[in-house]
Write a protein that holds these residues in place. Structure first.
Motif, PDB file in Angstrom:
ATOM      1  N   ALA A 281     -28.103  12.304   2.735  1.00 44.02           N
ATOM      2  CA  ALA A 281     -27.697  12.444   1.336  1.00 44.02           C
ATOM      3  C   ALA A 281     -28.892  12.404   0.020  1.00 44.02           C
ATOM      4  O   ALA A 281     -29.371  12.985  -0.624  1.00 44.02           O
ATOM      5  CB  ALA A 281     -26.400  11.766   0.713  1.00 44.02           C
ATOM      6  N   ALA A 282     -29.401  11.046   0.528  1.00 43.73           N
ATOM      7  CA  ALA A 282     -30.396  10.753  -0.401  1.00 43.73           C
ATOM      8  C   ALA A 282     -32.301  11.978  -0.186  1.00 43.73           C
ATOM      9  O   ALA A 282     -33.024  11.662  -0.998  1.00 43.73           O
ATOM     10  CB  ALA A 282     -31.217   8.953   0.088  1.00 43.73           C
TER      11      ALA A 282
ATOM     12  N   ASN B   1     -23.971  16.707  -2.793  1.00 42.48           N
ATOM     13  CA  ASN B   1     -22.745  16.177  -3.910  1.00 42.48           C
ATOM     14  C   ASN B   1     -22.342  15.233  -3.268  1.00 42.48           C
ATOM     15  O   ASN B   1     -21.044  14.117  -4.312  1.00 42.48           O
ATOM     16  CB  ASN B   1     -22.085  16.952  -3.806  1.00 42.48           C
ATOM     17  N   SER B   2     -22.900  14.154  -2.575  1.00 45.89           N
ATOM     18  CA  SER B   2     -22.743  12.495  -2.242  1.00 45.89           C
ATOM     19  C   SER B   2     -23.078  11.945  -3.562  1.00 45.89           C
ATOM     20  O   SER B   2     -24.705  11.706  -2.895  1.00 45.89           O
ATOM     21  CB  SER B   2     -23.184  11.944  -1.020  1.00 45.89           C
ATOM     22  N   PRO B   3     -22.157  11.333  -3.756  1.00 49.40           N
ATOM     23  CA  PRO B   3     -23.279  10.291  -5.131  1.00 49.40           C
ATOM     24  C   PRO B   3     -24.271   9.568  -3.930  1.00 49.40           C
ATOM     25  O   PRO B   3     -23.897   8.619  -3.422  1.00 49.40           O
ATOM     26  CB  PRO B   3     -22.142   9.427  -5.627  1.00 49.40           C
TER      27      PRO B   3
ATOM     28  N   GLU C  38     -31.423  11.348 -11.350  1.00 53.30           N
ATOM     29  CA  GLU C  38     -30.399  10.340 -11.871  1.00 53.30           C
ATOM     30  C   GLU C  38     -29.681  10.058 -10.958  1.00 53.30           C
ATOM     31  O   GLU C  38     -28.709  10.928  -9.923  1.00 53.30           O
ATOM     32  CB  GLU C  38     -30.012  10.954 -13.226  1.00 53.30           C
ATOM     33  N   ALA C  39     -29.002   8.487 -11.205  1.00 53.97           N
ATOM     34  CA  ALA C  39     -27.457   8.280 -10.045  1.00 53.97           C
ATOM     35  C   ALA C  39     -26.163   9.070 -10.187  1.00 53.97           C
ATOM     36  O   ALA C  39     -26.302   8.862 -11.669  1.00 53.97           O
ATOM     37  CB  ALA C  39     -27.577   6.719 -10.453  1.00 53.97           C
ATOM     38  N   GLY C  40     -25.412   9.316  -8.861  1.00 57.42           N
ATOM     39  CA  GLY C  40     -24.261   9.992  -8.795  1.00 57.42           C
ATOM     40  C   GLY C  40     -22.977   9.136  -9.482  1.00 57.42           C
ATOM     41  O   GLY C  40     -23.358   7.662  -8.568  1.00 57.42           O
TER      42      GLY C  40
ATOM     43  N   GLU D 207     -23.703  22.338   9.719  1.00 60.51           N
ATOM     44  CA  GLU D 207     -24.580  22.228   9.008  1.00 60.51           C
ATOM     45  C   GLU D 207     -24.712  22.559   7.931  1.00 60.51           C
ATOM     46  O   GLU D 207     -25.154  21.924   6.858  1.00 60.51           O
ATOM     47  CB  GLU D 207     -26.186  22.508  10.189  1.00 60.51           C
ATOM     48  N   VAL D 208     -24.057  23.621   7.346  1.00 64.19           N
ATOM     49  CA  VAL D 208     -24.146  24.016   6.042  1.00 64.19           C
ATOM     50  C   VAL D 208     -23.376  23.568   5.147  1.00 64.19           C
ATOM     51  O   VAL D 208     -24.129  22.829   4.217  1.00 64.19           O
ATOM     52  CB  VAL D 208     -23.615  25.684   5.623  1.00 64.19           C
ATOM     53  N   ARG D 209     -22.062  23.022   5.877  1.00 61.39           N
ATOM     54  CA  ARG D 209     -21.176  22.214   5.054  1.00 61.39           C
ATOM     55  C   ARG D 209     -21.475  20.656   4.831  1.00 61.39           C
ATOM     56  O   ARG D 209     -21.333  20.020   3.624  1.00 61.39           O
ATOM     57  CB  ARG D 209     -19.709  21.774   5.912  1.00 61.39           C
ATOM     58  N   ASP D 210     -22.521  19.980   6.191  1.00 67.70           N
ATOM     59  CA  ASP D 210     -22.902  18.941   5.712  1.00 67.70           C
ATOM     60  C   ASP D 210     -24.548  19.332   4.445  1.00 67.70           C
ATOM     61  O   ASP D 210     -24.142  17.864   3.711  1.00 67.70           O
ATOM     62  CB  ASP D 210     -23.410  18.384   7.568  1.00 67.70           C
ATOM     63  N   ALA D 211     -25.073  20.056   4.226  1.00 71.08           N
ATOM     64  CA  ALA D 211     -25.828  19.698   3.592  1.00 71.08           C
ATOM     65  C   ALA D 211     -24.999  19.612   2.445  1.00 71.08           C
ATOM     66  O   ALA D 211     -25.834  19.478   1.536  1.00 71.08           O
ATOM     67  CB  ALA D 211     -26.811  21.067   3.885  1.00 71.08           C
ATOM     68  N   VAL D 212     -23.966  20.669   2.130  1.00 72.77           N
ATOM     69  CA  VAL D 212     -23.794  20.471   0.776  1.00 72.77           C
ATOM     70  C   VAL D 212     -23.108  19.887   0.447  1.00 72.77           C
ATOM     71  O   VAL D 212     -23.016  19.126  -0.998  1.00 72.77           O
ATOM     72  CB  VAL D 212     -22.446  21.791   0.534  1.00 72.77           C
ATOM     73  N   GLN D 213     -22.576  18.289   1.678  1.00 68.26           N
ATOM     74  CA  GLN D 213     -21.566  17.323   0.630  1.00 68.26           C
ATOM     75  C   GLN D 213     -23.046  16.293   0.975  1.00 68.26           C
ATOM     76  O   GLN D 213     -22.694  15.723  -0.152  1.00 68.26           O
ATOM     77  CB  GLN D 213     -20.980  16.929   1.805  1.00 68.26           C
TER      78      GLN D 213
END
Length: 327
Positions: A268-269, A301-303, A325-327, A292-298
């Motif tokens: 995510a970072a 969007n993961s804070p 900016e922090a999510g 892998e697509v779903r993981d990339a989008v997640q």
């Protein structure tokens, strides 16, 4: 999914774009059905930017992406492809793994950064994609062909843009010096910088990103996982398509400790990091499967908490780079 405009082109791209090398059999085969499912999942997840090239799988990427987008509203998505390598039929046989793709070697690549090569390349790409126009044309890896690229290929791309054959022009490379020259010395709309602006390496921060920002141009970032090390740091992980050096592996492992302690996956970072810089418009994901697509989008969007970014910076792991900016 949020969108950003590329420079002054008026073209809007989604924050994640699907990079087309993996679905064309990068390093290992990908079936037609898996490729189709990957592209369809990207669409379902809101991705509307697709990047491809003749180089990827000897045209297979363009054919698969074109087929996957067939029937989709053309005004709703953006396609970038690349110029500088023409495909010539070959009877040599065998596979294309020498160039990284697990596909039959039905063609050979011929470098061509001439004006005629630009037009021919785009015409052939349109045929493989099954489209009537391409949104973005990028000079592909002109490292060893710089003078021809600047004096022959680039002026022709300007003419093609003026004629409306393409809507935006630029260059895509794994280095920053020549991309910076394109930003400063030409009127490109965008550059695609692969692997040089990530959690592990920020060489693009010195000149390329400031040049883009100063001139109102945009940067697309590829290779945010540095070919695997930031996706899953462990002994044997790859960096820049080779074995990861021990020092970089240690840094990646420490990054993972920090992000996981703060409640976020390292992926995510890594996915979000480039967006800390205002010149970055989109990040490419080289997904080869729907998962892998779903993981990339997640991961997008993961804070990621503010103290995670602060800890990474405090330990000198992100250098002086701005963080999101922090999510």
């Amino acid at each position: 999914m949020a969108r950003h405009t590329l420079g002054r082109s008026g073209i809007e791209v989604t924050e994640i774009g699907l990079g087309g090398a993996a679905v064309a059999g990068l390093y290992r085969p990908v079936s037609e059905s898996a490729a189709a499912e990957t592209i369809e999942t990207a669409w379902a997840e809101g991705i509307r930017y697709f990047d491809t090239a003749p180089h990827y799988g000897l045209g297979l990427s363009e054919r698969r992406i074109g087929a996957g987008l067939q029937g989709k509203p053309r005004a709703e998505y953006v396609i970038s492809t690349k110029v500088g390598r023409l495909l010539e039929p070959s009877a040599a046989g065998g596979d294309d793994l020498e160039h990284g793709f697990a596909v039959p070697a039905t063609h050979r690549r011929v470098w061509d950064f001439s004006a005629d090569g630009m037009r021919r390349s785009l015409e052939e790409s349109l045929a493989r994609l099954g489209l009537d126009h391409i949104d973005i044309a990028l000079l592909h890896d002109p490292d060893d062909h710089g003078e021809q690229a600047f004096h022959e290929a680039y002026p022709e791309l300007e003419r093609l843009r003026a004629e409306g054959v393409v809507r935006a022009i630029g260059a895509g490379m794994n280095q920053t010096a020549m991309l910076t020259r394109f930003l400063i010395d030409t009127d490109v709309d965008v550059v695609l910088c692969a692997g040089r602006y990530t959690l592990l390496e920020q060489s693009a921060l010195a000149e390329l990103l400031p040049a883009a920002l100063d001139r109102g141009k945009s940067v697309i970032v590829g290779g945010v996982f540095n070919s695997g090390l930031l996706a899953d740091p462990k002994p044997g992980a790859t960096y820049d398509y080779g074995a990861a050096p021990e020092e970089l592996l240690r840094r990646a492992l420490r990054m993972r400790e920090i992000t996981e302690a703060g409640g976020s996956p390292l992926r995510a970072a890594a996915m979000q990091f480039p967006f800390g810089h205002p010149a970055v418009a989109s990040v490419l994901t080289g997904a080869r499967s729907a998962a892998e697509v779903r993981d990339a989008v997640q991961m997008l969007n993961s804070p990621v908490a503010a103290d995670v970014w602060e800890k990474l910076r405090a330990e000198g792991l992100t250098g002086s780079a701005p963080v999101p900016e922090a999510g």
